[in-house]
Write a protein that holds these residues in place. Sequence first.
Motif, PDB file in Angstrom:
ATOM      1  N   ILE A   1      20.181  46.453 -30.233  1.00 53.03           N
ATOM      2  CA  ILE A   1      19.202  45.812 -29.344  1.00 53.03           C
ATOM      3  C   ILE A   1      19.407  44.293 -29.311  1.00 53.03           C
ATOM      4  O   ILE A   1      19.043  43.630 -28.347  1.00 53.03           O
ATOM      5  CB  ILE A   1      17.755  46.216 -29.740  1.00 53.03           C
ATOM      6  N   ASN A   2      20.049  43.754 -30.362  1.00 48.48           N
ATOM      7  CA  ASN A   2      20.352  42.321 -30.426  1.00 48.48           C
ATOM      8  C   ASN A   2      21.538  41.997 -29.511  1.00 48.48           C
ATOM      9  O   ASN A   2      22.600  41.570 -29.961  1.00 48.48           O
ATOM     10  CB  ASN A   2      20.696  41.902 -31.864  1.00 48.48           C
ATOM     11  N   THR A   3      21.362  42.240 -28.210  1.00 45.10           N
ATOM     12  CA  THR A   3      22.378  41.935 -27.191  1.00 45.10           C
ATOM     13  C   THR A   3      21.627  41.387 -25.972  1.00 45.10           C
ATOM     14  O   THR A   3      20.435  41.680 -25.791  1.00 45.10           O
ATOM     15  CB  THR A   3      23.136  43.208 -26.748  1.00 45.10           C
ATOM     16  N   THR A   4      22.336  40.671 -25.118  1.00 44.18           N
ATOM     17  CA  THR A   4      21.689  40.157 -23.903  1.00 44.18           C
ATOM     18  C   THR A   4      21.369  41.336 -22.972  1.00 44.18           C
ATOM     19  O   THR A   4      22.008  42.397 -23.063  1.00 44.18           O
ATOM     20  CB  THR A   4      22.636  39.208 -23.147  1.00 44.18           C
ATOM     21  N   SER A   5      20.436  41.125 -22.058  1.00 39.46           N
ATOM     22  CA  SER A   5      20.129  42.207 -21.108  1.00 39.46           C
ATOM     23  C   SER A   5      21.337  42.437 -20.203  1.00 39.46           C
ATOM     24  O   SER A   5      21.584  43.559 -19.771  1.00 39.46           O
ATOM     25  CB  SER A   5      18.867  41.895 -20.310  1.00 39.46           C
ATOM     26  N   GLU A   6      22.122  41.384 -19.948  1.00 40.92           N
ATOM     27  CA  GLU A   6      23.320  41.537 -19.116  1.00 40.92           C
ATOM     28  C   GLU A   6      24.296  42.520 -19.783  1.00 40.92           C
ATOM     29  O   GLU A   6      24.866  43.397 -19.133  1.00 40.92           O
ATOM     30  CB  GLU A   6      23.984  40.165 -18.919  1.00 40.92           C
ATOM     31  N   LEU A   7      24.480  42.385 -21.090  1.00 38.94           N
ATOM     32  CA  LEU A   7      25.394  43.283 -21.809  1.00 38.94           C
ATOM     33  C   LEU A   7      24.852  44.720 -21.810  1.00 38.94           C
ATOM     34  O   LEU A   7      25.630  45.683 -21.695  1.00 38.94           O
ATOM     35  CB  LEU A   7      25.596  42.779 -23.240  1.00 38.94           C
ATOM     36  N   LYS A   8      23.549  44.849 -21.911  1.00 40.53           N
ATOM     37  CA  LYS A   8      22.948  46.202 -21.922  1.00 40.53           C
ATOM     38  C   LYS A   8      23.238  46.956 -20.620  1.00 40.53           C
ATOM     39  O   LYS A   8      23.244  48.182 -20.617  1.00 40.53           O
ATOM     40  CB  LYS A   8      21.431  46.117 -22.158  1.00 40.53           C
ATOM     41  N   THR A   9      23.496  46.216 -19.533  1.00 33.94           N
ATOM     42  CA  THR A   9      23.736  46.901 -18.251  1.00 33.94           C
ATOM     43  C   THR A   9      25.007  47.751 -18.285  1.00 33.94           C
ATOM     44  O   THR A   9      25.152  48.646 -17.472  1.00 33.94           O
ATOM     45  CB  THR A   9      23.849  45.892 -17.063  1.00 33.94           C
ATOM     46  N   VAL A  10      25.939  47.449 -19.205  1.00 31.73           N
ATOM     47  CA  VAL A  10      27.186  48.232 -19.245  1.00 31.73           C
ATOM     48  C   VAL A  10      27.241  49.134 -20.485  1.00 31.73           C
ATOM     49  O   VAL A  10      28.307  49.629 -20.858  1.00 31.73           O
ATOM     50  CB  VAL A  10      28.447  47.329 -19.172  1.00 31.73           C
ATOM     51  N   CYS A  11      26.101  49.345 -21.128  1.00 33.40           N
ATOM     52  CA  CYS A  11      26.072  50.192 -22.328  1.00 33.40           C
ATOM     53  C   CYS A  11      25.292  51.472 -22.044  1.00 33.40           C
ATOM     54  O   CYS A  11      24.451  51.509 -21.140  1.00 33.40           O
ATOM     55  CB  CYS A  11      25.432  49.430 -23.479  1.00 33.40           C
ATOM     56  N   ASP A  12      25.571  52.515 -22.820  1.00 30.14           N
ATOM     57  CA  ASP A  12      24.916  53.812 -22.570  1.00 30.14           C
ATOM     58  C   ASP A  12      23.558  53.895 -23.227  1.00 30.14           C
ATOM     59  O   ASP A  12      22.634  54.473 -22.681  1.00 30.14           O
ATOM     60  CB  ASP A  12      25.806  54.949 -23.096  1.00 30.14           C
TER      61      ASP A  12
ATOM     62  N   VAL B   1      16.942  47.109 -13.783  1.00 34.78           N
ATOM     63  CA  VAL B   1      17.097  48.565 -13.672  1.00 34.78           C
ATOM     64  C   VAL B   1      18.117  49.076 -14.683  1.00 34.78           C
ATOM     65  O   VAL B   1      17.845  50.008 -15.448  1.00 34.78           O
ATOM     66  CB  VAL B   1      17.520  48.949 -12.225  1.00 34.78           C
ATOM     67  N   ARG B   2      19.303  48.437 -14.729  1.00 34.14           N
ATOM     68  CA  ARG B   2      20.386  48.991 -15.558  1.00 34.14           C
ATOM     69  C   ARG B   2      20.178  48.745 -17.051  1.00 34.14           C
ATOM     70  O   ARG B   2      20.491  49.591 -17.881  1.00 34.14           O
ATOM     71  CB  ARG B   2      21.734  48.453 -15.075  1.00 34.14           C
ATOM     72  N   ALA B   3      19.643  47.588 -17.414  1.00 30.33           N
ATOM     73  CA  ALA B   3      19.410  47.320 -18.845  1.00 30.33           C
ATOM     74  C   ALA B   3      18.246  48.180 -19.349  1.00 30.33           C
ATOM     75  O   ALA B   3      18.240  48.656 -20.480  1.00 30.33           O
ATOM     76  CB  ALA B   3      19.124  45.838 -19.069  1.00 30.33           C
ATOM     77  N   ARG B   4      17.270  48.397 -18.475  1.00 28.65           N
ATOM     78  CA  ARG B   4      16.107  49.218 -18.837  1.00 28.65           C
ATOM     79  C   ARG B   4      16.549  50.663 -19.139  1.00 28.65           C
ATOM     80  O   ARG B   4      16.023  51.315 -20.042  1.00 28.65           O
ATOM     81  CB  ARG B   4      15.100  49.141 -17.677  1.00 28.65           C
ATOM     82  N   LYS B   5      17.541  51.133 -18.367  1.00 31.06           N
ATOM     83  CA  LYS B   5      18.063  52.497 -18.562  1.00 31.06           C
ATOM     84  C   LYS B   5      18.573  52.679 -19.989  1.00 31.06           C
ATOM     85  O   LYS B   5      18.374  53.710 -20.626  1.00 31.06           O
ATOM     86  CB  LYS B   5      19.251  52.715 -17.598  1.00 31.06           C
ATOM     87  N   CYS B   6      19.260  51.649 -20.479  1.00 27.44           N
ATOM     88  CA  CYS B   6      19.845  51.661 -21.823  1.00 27.44           C
ATOM     89  C   CYS B   6      18.727  51.742 -22.893  1.00 27.44           C
ATOM     90  O   CYS B   6      18.853  52.457 -23.896  1.00 27.44           O
ATOM     91  CB  CYS B   6      20.662  50.376 -21.941  1.00 27.44           C
ATOM     92  N   ILE B   7      17.621  51.060 -22.629  1.00 26.47           N
ATOM     93  CA  ILE B   7      16.476  51.096 -23.565  1.00 26.47           C
ATOM     94  C   ILE B   7      15.725  52.429 -23.421  1.00 26.47           C
ATOM     95  O   ILE B   7      15.323  53.033 -24.419  1.00 26.47           O
ATOM     96  CB  ILE B   7      15.533  49.899 -23.310  1.00 26.47           C
TER      97      ILE B   7
END
Length: 304
Positions: free
Chosen positions: A113-124, A291-297
């Motif tokens: 979770i210690n990542t930017t929201s931008e990075l979360k957009t490309v994570c599962d 939308v995309r970072a929220r999906k990861c969470i």
Amino acid sequence: MNICELQQEIIRMKKENDVCILAHSYQAREIVEVADFTGDSFQLSLMATKASNKNVVMCGVRFMAETVKLLSPEKKVYLANPEAGCPMAEQMDRELIESVKKEYPDYAVVAYINTTSELKTVCDVCVTSSSAVNIVKKLPEKNILFIPDCNLGDYVSKQIPEKNFKLLQGGCPTHARISAEEARKAKELHPEAELLVHPECKPAVTALADFVGSTAAIMNYAEKSDKKEFIIGTEISITEHLSYQCPDKKFYNLSKDLICSNMKATTLVDVYHAVAGDGGEEIILDDDTMVRARKCIDKMIELG
Ligand code: 13P
Ligand code: SF4
């Protein structure tokens, strides 16, 4: 104003301005005392969803305020000190992860979770230090690309030997600077004490610990334990908070270097200005990131 007057003014203003104050547990004592909620970053963002206030002030680092915004898009979320960033969260960018994904197409990308929201957009899926083992176990994929913390990734991989892990060389500069030698010396100095260590520390340090866990897990363990002395292997404020919570027990810092200057960038004066409405920075994320970072969470919430 002295500290006490400043605190009273913050408490008065937060009611007047409909503000909920969140403080990560690595914040200084005087900030924790004026907060509505204290805890780890994910616990805090969940608390914010339940608070009725229109405004939230996050006392912590930028990725934490972003997580709050992702989970409470209807609220105005402010980072108390706009300069408080986390070097680990900002270590890797989207382009790097996209290129690594091309090399490892059949790997699930698991982001701390210690990542930017931008990075979360490309994570599962996202994980916290408390939930990482449980969530990675539940993923259908056998191959795991764990980012950005190779120490936490190493710790998780050892609990799940049946999966294949690919780790990148990232991590928390505060926890990773502690050596096994320092841990041995602290144990020699306090032979009666148990060593409690965060999994962001190097494997050689966690190997010497009596207990390895997230900040919340370390605090919970020390509070519930029958033991009376503990060496705390995470950010220095935890030693202080535990001393207040359990005055009958003794807490020692594993190292005086376990201080996160990023977490300590926020001062009580910053909190005062953010609550007054003339300081802090409002967190604005674009629609695609939301939308995309929220999906990861959401995936973490679904599996957790
Ligand atoms: P936790 O509070 O999730 O243990 O995270 C540790 C940390 O380094 C926060 O910045
Ligand atoms: Fe980032 Fe480490 Fe500081 Fe946490 S303790 S904010 S992970 S640098």
